[in-house]
Design a protein around this motif. Structure first.
Motif, short mmCIF file in Angstrom:
data_model
loop_
_atom_site.label_atom_id
_atom_site.label_comp_id
_atom_site.label_asym_id
_atom_site.label_seq_id
_atom_site.Cartn_x
_atom_site.Cartn_y
_atom_site.Cartn_z
N GLN A 1 3.62 -4.95 5.32
CA GLN A 1 2.22 -4.59 5.14
C GLN A 1 1.32 -5.34 6.12
O GLN A 1 1.30 -6.57 6.15
CB GLN A 1 1.78 -4.89 3.70
CG GLN A 1 0.36 -4.47 3.41
CD GLN A 1 0.11 -4.26 1.93
OE1 GLN A 1 0.07 -3.14 1.45
NE2 GLN A 1 -0.04 -5.34 1.19
N ASN B 1 -7.97 -0.52 7.24
CA ASN B 1 -7.02 0.54 6.90
C ASN B 1 -7.71 1.72 6.23
O ASN B 1 -7.43 2.88 6.53
CB ASN B 1 -5.92 -0.01 5.99
CG ASN B 1 -4.97 -0.94 6.72
OD1 ASN B 1 -4.94 -0.98 7.95
ND2 ASN B 1 -4.18 -1.70 5.98
N ASP B 2 -8.64 1.41 5.33
CA ASP B 2 -9.33 2.48 4.61
C ASP B 2 -10.24 3.30 5.51
O ASP B 2 -10.47 4.50 5.27
CB ASP B 2 -10.16 1.90 3.45
CG ASP B 2 -9.29 1.36 2.33
OD1 ASP B 2 -8.11 1.74 2.25
OD2 ASP B 2 -9.78 0.53 1.54
N ASP C 1 0.84 -1.20 0.00
CA ASP C 1 0.00 0.00 0.00
C ASP C 1 0.87 1.26 0.00
O ASP C 1 1.80 1.40 0.80
CB ASP C 1 -0.88 -0.02 1.27
CG ASP C 1 -1.97 1.03 1.27
OD1 ASP C 1 -1.70 2.18 0.90
OD2 ASP C 1 -3.10 0.70 1.68
N GLU D 1 -7.83 -4.56 4.81
CA GLU D 1 -7.80 -3.45 3.87
C GLU D 1 -8.92 -2.46 4.16
O GLU D 1 -8.72 -1.24 4.10
CB GLU D 1 -7.89 -3.98 2.44
CG GLU D 1 -6.61 -4.73 2.01
CD GLU D 1 -6.73 -5.36 0.63
OE1 GLU D 1 -7.81 -5.21 0.00
OE2 GLU D 1 -5.76 -6.00 0.19
#
Length: 482
Positions: free
Chosen positions: A155, A404-405, A136, A401
């Motif tokens: 990551q 994280n977003d 990322d 993911e």
């Protein structure tokens, strides 16, 4: 306690090495090449050395010879010793190749600035181009120091997610609404219940590594900003009202007998019966915590998840500036972060010996309680290409993911403090913090008296100069932000 140092998680997850420094001057990489012209890379990683390390590394080396003509010489240094021993290794000029580094161990910022780590940007366009794409971009942005990259991010979760971790046995027994418990104060009625009804159980278990800075982006301990402060006013964390309130609550809990009496000095003991402790979590952390502790746990969030300068550099692998094999070192890191077979081997061990396949991307550990091969998963490269444990959902990494977003972003994200003008002051301040912090967070001392002494000593050692220099740099940095 800091769970990521205890549980070897994908987060903070969580992590007694027998690494001995007498061999520091005899790195295999000094010779450059091994048998049949194979390059041997010396890699220092964090954590207790696994019993079956040689077995797994031998297997990995067969694969690595095939793929990129490389062998590994892996050395582990335990969490509590890592900073000191890596400092000795780096300062000695040893020509090792790879080392774990981050915001909390291995001094990424300091070692990058003093030239101990190799600048990687030109290599990322060549030997490292695959991992540059796989990881990322926000991790790469966080890794930048003065516009340059000095380590490869592992990551994983991108943000900091402090959590309360409850032993499920007591949650079930007393029907505790744990998902509604977020603040320290929320815990209090249930700490009282456990104290009164479970005399052999520590209500709130605290160890020497415990801290409670959930409101603060610590840029250089103890200086930083409140996470909600878009004006970026630099403050001493120990002079904020938020910190004083936290310490007063911990003091009250200690006096009530809710906190273990040895909280200022305790090292985590998994045999201690506890109702709740603090961990740094991420999606499905409960499964890994339960595995490590040997008992079922459940958790609740303490605050929102925040992406900070510390969290984006929370787990990385650097190449030594003294490495004789920089191209091969980066080529290895590129494979580690993109090749699922290699990454799973170093994460879980050997199929049929340490784990068995349950489905395409799920595995079950064999004799997990014996832990013959047990490493900090978060420190070994790109977690998103590893298989998941059989108790975890197949879409675990998709959940990461999304995690994280959805995280909030610190207003100071991207700022890197240049300590050059205040190096001596920071060294002196760190000595004061080492003397005071564990005791203060333990709840075992009077807050007004001890906090006053701490802040007075910090000022004596030049903290005001550090705050002024940081504020000046932050003000200049703000002008460059859109």
């Amino acid at each position: 306690m800091k769970f990521k140092k205890i549980v070897a998680i994908a987060a903070c997850a969580m992590l007694t090495a027998t690494t001995i420094l007498t061999g520091c001057g005899n790195s295999n990489s000094a010779a450059g090449k091994g048998k049949d012209d194979v390059t041997t890379l010396t890699w220092y990683s964090i954590g207790k050395e696994p019993t079956d390390l040689k077995l797994v590394v031998d297997e990995a080396n067969k694969y690595l010879e095939e793929k990129i003509n490389v062998n590994l010489d892996m050395k582990f240094i335990d969490f509590g010793d890592y900073n000191q021993k890596m400092s000795v290794i780096i300062n000695s000029g040893e020509d090792y190749d790879l080392a774990f580094t981050c915001s909390w161990a291995g001094d990424y910022l300091g070692n990058a600035r003093k030239g101990a780590f190799l600048e990687l940007d030109s290599y990322l366009d060549n030997q490292g181009k695959d991992m540059k794409t796989a990881i990322d971009q926000r991790f790469w942005d966080g890794a930048k120091v003065d516009g340059k990259t000095y380590a490869v991010p592992n990551q994983k979760e991108l943000g900091v997610a402090p959590m309360w971790v409850f032993t499920k046995e007591y949650v079930d027994k007393y029907k505790i609404p744990y998902e509604d418990l977020h603040t320290l104060e929320d815990l209090e009625p249930w700490l009282k219940v456990i104290k009164e009804k479970e005399p052999g159980v520590t209500p709130l278990y605290i160890t020497k590594g415990f801290s409670f800075t959930t409101f603060f982006d610590q840029l250089v301990d103890p200086a930083g900003i409140l996470l909600t402060d878009k004006g970026l006013k630099i403050q001493n964390m120990f002079e904020t009202e938020e910190m004083k309130k936290t310490l007063e609550t911990l003091r009250r809990f200690y006096k009530e007998g809710y906190i273990n009496a040895d909280s200022a000095t305790a090292q985590d003991d998994k045999t201690v019966k506890r109702f709740v402790t603090k961990g740094d979590g991420q999606p499905y952390a409960d499964t890994l915590w339960s595995k490590t502790l040997g008992k079922k746990v459940v958790s609740s969030t303490i605050t929102d998840t925040w992406i900070t300068n510390g969290s984006t550099t929370g787990s990385m692998i650097a190449v030594s500036k003294n490495s004789k094999n920089p191209e091969k070192a980066v080529e290895f890191l590129n494979l580690l972060n993109t090749d699922a077979k290699l990454r799973n081997l170093l994460n879980y061990g050997i199929e049929g010996t340490h784990y068995e396949k349950v489905s395409d991307n799920q595995i079950k550990l064999i004799d997990a309680e014996k832990k013959k091969y047990d490493v900090p998963y978060f420190a070994m490269g790109n977690l998103f290409i590893t298989d998941v444990l059989h108790e975890e959902p197949k879409d675990k990494w998709a959940a990461f993911e999304k995690f994280n977003d959805d995280a909030k972003v610190s207003p100071a994200l991207g700022f890197k403090f240049n300590t050059e003008k205040v190096t001596n002051e920071i060294a002196a301040i760190n000595n004061v913090l080492e003397e005071f912090k564990a005791t203060l967070y333990s709840g075992s001392v009077d807050v007004d008296d001890y906090l006053g002494k701490l802040n007075a000593k910090l000022k004596e050692q030049g903290l005001d100069k550090v705050l002024q220099e940081m504020q000046s740099q932050v003000d200049e940095w703000k002008k460059t932000q859109k």
